[in-house]
Design an enzyme around this catalytic site. Structure first.
Site, short mmCIF file in Angstrom:
data_model
loop_
_atom_site.label_atom_id
_atom_site.label_comp_id
_atom_site.label_asym_id
_atom_site.label_seq_id
_atom_site.Cartn_x
_atom_site.Cartn_y
_atom_site.Cartn_z
N GLU A 168 0.80 -1.24 0.00
CA GLU A 168 0.00 0.00 0.00
C GLU A 168 0.83 1.28 0.00
O GLU A 168 0.59 2.17 0.80
CB GLU A 168 -0.95 -0.02 1.20
CG GLU A 168 -1.88 -1.22 1.18
CD GLU A 168 -2.75 -1.33 2.43
OE1 GLU A 168 -2.65 -0.48 3.32
OE2 GLU A 168 -3.56 -2.28 2.50
N ASN A 210 2.11 -5.22 -3.17
CA ASN A 210 0.71 -5.51 -2.88
C ASN A 210 -0.04 -4.22 -2.60
O ASN A 210 0.45 -3.35 -1.86
CB ASN A 210 0.67 -6.43 -1.63
CG ASN A 210 -0.69 -7.04 -1.37
OD1 ASN A 210 -1.27 -7.65 -2.27
ND2 ASN A 210 -1.20 -6.88 -0.16
N HIS A 247 -10.38 -5.80 -2.54
CA HIS A 247 -11.46 -5.64 -1.57
C HIS A 247 -12.61 -4.93 -2.28
O HIS A 247 -12.65 -3.70 -2.31
CB HIS A 247 -11.00 -4.82 -0.37
CG HIS A 247 -10.00 -5.51 0.50
ND1 HIS A 247 -10.33 -6.62 1.26
CD2 HIS A 247 -8.69 -5.27 0.73
CE1 HIS A 247 -9.25 -7.02 1.92
NE2 HIS A 247 -8.25 -6.23 1.61
N GLU A 276 -6.45 -10.53 -1.40
CA GLU A 276 -7.29 -10.27 -0.21
C GLU A 276 -8.76 -10.16 -0.62
O GLU A 276 -9.49 -9.29 -0.13
CB GLU A 276 -6.83 -8.99 0.50
CG GLU A 276 -5.36 -9.02 0.90
CD GLU A 276 -4.90 -7.78 1.67
OE1 GLU A 276 -5.76 -7.01 2.14
OE2 GLU A 276 -3.68 -7.61 1.81
N ASP A 278 -12.51 -9.99 -1.08
CA ASP A 278 -13.81 -10.06 -0.43
C ASP A 278 -14.73 -9.10 -1.19
O ASP A 278 -14.27 -8.12 -1.76
CB ASP A 278 -13.77 -9.78 1.08
CG ASP A 278 -13.07 -8.50 1.47
OD1 ASP A 278 -12.87 -7.62 0.60
OD2 ASP A 278 -12.72 -8.36 2.66
O1 G3I Z 1 -5.92 -8.36 18.89
C1 G3I Z 1 -6.25 -7.06 19.36
C2 G3I Z 1 -7.07 -7.14 20.63
O2 G3I Z 1 -6.29 -7.73 21.65
C3 G3I Z 1 -7.53 -5.74 21.01
O3 G3I Z 1 -8.36 -5.83 22.14
C4 G3I Z 1 -8.29 -5.13 19.86
C5 G3I Z 1 -8.79 -3.70 20.18
O4 G3I Z 1 -7.95 -2.72 19.63
O5 G3I Z 1 -7.44 -5.07 18.73
C6 G3I Z 1 -7.04 -6.35 18.29
O6 G3I Z 1 -6.21 -6.22 17.16
C7 G3I Z 1 -6.85 -5.84 15.97
C8 G3I Z 1 -6.50 -6.86 14.89
O7 G3I Z 1 -7.05 -6.47 13.66
C9 G3I Z 1 -7.01 -8.25 15.23
O8 G3I Z 1 -8.40 -8.25 15.27
C10 G3I Z 1 -6.36 -4.47 15.56
O9 G3I Z 1 -6.81 -3.50 16.50
C11 G3I Z 1 -6.87 -4.13 14.19
O10 G3I Z 1 -6.26 -2.91 13.75
C12 G3I Z 1 -6.53 -5.24 13.20
O11 G3I Z 1 -7.11 -4.92 11.98
C13 G3I Z 1 -6.53 -5.56 10.85
C14 G3I Z 1 -6.13 -4.49 9.83
O12 G3I Z 1 -5.63 -5.11 8.67
C15 G3I Z 1 -5.02 -3.60 10.34
O13 G3I Z 1 -3.81 -4.30 10.41
C16 G3I Z 1 -7.55 -6.50 10.24
O14 G3I Z 1 -7.77 -7.59 11.13
C17 G3I Z 1 -7.02 -7.06 8.93
O15 G3I Z 1 -8.04 -7.78 8.28
C18 G3I Z 1 -6.60 -5.91 8.04
O16 G3I Z 1 -6.02 -6.45 6.87
C19 G3I Z 1 -5.63 -5.48 5.88
C20 G3I Z 1 -4.42 -6.04 5.20
O17 G3I Z 1 -3.39 -6.29 6.12
C21 G3I Z 1 -3.91 -5.06 4.14
N1 G3I Z 1 -4.97 -4.73 3.20
C22 G3I Z 1 -6.20 -4.25 3.80
C23 G3I Z 1 -6.71 -5.26 4.83
C24 G3I Z 1 -8.03 -4.79 5.38
O18 G3I Z 1 -7.88 -3.60 6.09
#
Ligand code: G3I
Length: 456
Positions: A168, A210, A247, A276, A278
């Site tokens: 990105e 990516n 996405h 990715e 969806d």
């Molecule tokens: O695990 C913690 C938890 O302990 C905590 O209580 C909670 C509250 O803040 O956060 C949890 O972590 C979260 C994590 O997902 C697991 O659920 C993070 O805050 C959250 O920011 C994270 O979001 C991820 C996001 O990327 C940011 O990294 C999404 O799951 C994930 O699907 C998403 O994936 C991205 C790809 O990497 C790049 N392309 C876009 C895609 C969608 O945004």
């Protein structure tokens, strides 16, 4: 380090891994039954994709590996995994110099035990940086980023098929510019520096750029990434693949020129991956189209959906995935599996000589001549190659007779009219002969007609 310094034979290993994986899936489920000469009838996504040398994968949240309903679907359906969060920078190096590989290693172990390929996601990104990195700039940040790339790629050496080296890095909208970030501010060459470090640390992994919103060929962001890849290839920066996140959710729809985007990137000499996927509300048509577009491009190596059940999705309220929250297959699942099965290249013996159709050569009015050479013929499809003389850059217009349909092209950059029956193939630097596969779809006699050949 240039591409030429890489260890040979990765493609063969990938193909072998998928064949083994498909066989494992077949034995495990007794679901994939492919009789010589018959249409494909694989009953899982991974097994069906493997029949064309591709993978069908999913993002995995490691914490869900304790959920047996989740792992049952994962192990049954998929032959590739991407860590949804566990290989991001903040997960792997929460404090500078202190690496935490536990969750990522657990996923790699699971994948290896199931014969699944692993995509590493992601080595360098403006997002999900640990606090210590967010506060850095300049040479200190550049060196910390390169050290992260080197340490992580070295740790996983031999276990990762593809790395999302940089994620990105381009801005949304019409500017075609790089995204502003602390990494970008270290200098425009930060991306190629990351790729070079990754190649050095793991010479056998394929290295990908990516991004999201690079699906529509007309978008400035797509064109900007295309130009970067073109530039990297021309200067020997080690890049092997482009990942289109895809996405199609919340305002970004599946574009009708998606296949052009895939084939245009591929024409630069890189593989393409749908990394990715969806789609909001999981419409069957859009999922089917994505699969067919990937199958139509030889260098499209596979598709990864961004989660298994809707309840696992980062956008669960949009129900964008192939399984519902109870783990049941949705209509989009059936559409994807059917498309994978229908699109699988033939496994039977191709027959020659070629068909006795009416290949035509137009008069050289456009400054060049296109000569058709019929190729291999199978029960349901046939190949055609076209050689252009009289010009080194050209565009050739080819018309097919519906319901026949061109499914794959090579050695040119195709675009299509709105009917899908007329293809304009442009030279892309890979020579003066291009080719394509046509699905007969019940009409075994019609053959493509050359409408024009235009120099320039
Ligand atoms: O695990 C913690 C938890 O302990 C905590 O209580 C909670 C509250 O803040 O956060 C949890 O972590 C979260 C994590 O997902 C697991 O659920 C993070 O805050 C959250 O920011 C994270 O979001 C991820 C996001 O990327 C940011 O990294 C999404 O799951 C994930 O699907 C998403 O994936 C991205 C790809 O990497 C790049 N392309 C876009 C895609 C969608 O945004």
């Amino acid at each position: 380090m240039a591409n030429s310094s890489r260890a040979p034979g990765r493609s063969r290993r990938l193909r072998a891994a998928l064949v083994v994986s498909a066989a494992v899936g077949l034995l495990a489920t007794a679901g994939a039954v492919v009789l010589p000469g018959s249409a494909s009838a694989a009953s899982t996504l991974g097994a069906s994709a493997a029949e064309s040398g591709r993978y069908f994968g999913t993002a995995v949240a490691v914490s869900r590996l304790n959920d047996s309903a989740y792992t049952t679907i994962l192990n049954r359906e998929f032959n590739q995994v991407t860590a949804e969060n566990e290989m991001k920078i903040d997960a792997l190096q929460p404090n500078q110099g202190q690496f935490n590989y536990g969750n990522a290693d657990r996923l790699v172990q699971h994948a290896r035990s199931q014969g699944m390929l692993v995509r590493g996601h992601t080595l360098a990104w403006h997002s999900q940086q640990p606090g210590w990195m967010q506060n850095m700039s300049g040479t200190t940040l550049r060196n910390a980023m390169l050290n992260h790339v080197t340490q992580v790629a070295t740790h996983f050496r031999g276990q990762i098929e593809w790395w999302d080296v940089v994620n990105e890095a381009f801005a949304d909208g019409g500017s075609g510019a790089r995204r502003d970030s602390n990494l970008q501010r270290t200098g425009n060459d930060w991306i190629e520096a990351a790729f070079r470090a990754a190649r050095q640390a793991d010479p056998n992994a394929d290295l990908c750029y990516n991004d999201y919103n690079i699906d529509n060929w007309n978008d400035a962001k797509t064109q900007a990434v295309y130009r970067m890849v073109q530039d990297f290839k021309s200067r020997g920066v080690p890049i092997d693949c482009v990942g289109l996140q895809s996405h199609f959710t919340g305002g970004s729809n599946y574009p009708s020129n998606y296949r052009t985007t895939l084939s245009s990137f591929a024409a630069l000499g890189v593989d393409v991956h749908i990394t990715e996927l969806d789609i909001r509300n999981a419409p069957s048509d859009a999922y089917r189209n994505v699969v067919n577009d990937c199958l139509a491009v030889a260098r499209c190596k596979g598709i990864t959906v961004w989660g298994i059940r809707d309840s696992d999705s980062w956008r669960s309220s949009e129900n964008p995935l192939l399984f519902n929250g109870s783990g049941q297959k949705k209509p989009a699942y059936d559409a994807v599996l059917t498309a994978l099965n229908n699109g699988t290249p033939p496994t039977g013996n191709p027959t020659t000589p070629p068909p006795t159709g009416n290949p035509t050569t137009p008069p050289p009015s456009g400054g060049c001549t296109a000569t058709v050479t019929p190729g291999q013929v199978w029960g349901d499809r046939y190949n055609t190659s076209v050689t252009v003389s009289g010009a080194s850059t050209w565009s050739v217009v080819v018309a097919i007779t519906p319901p026949q349909r061109i499914s794959t092209t090579w050695s040119g950059s195709p675009t299509w009219d709105s009917s899908g029956n007329v293809m304009t193939m442009r030279s892309n630097g890979s020579g003066n002969t291009f080719g394509f596969t046509t699905m007969m779809n019940g009409n075994s006699s019609a053959r493509p007609q050359i409408r024009s050949c235009t120099a320039g």
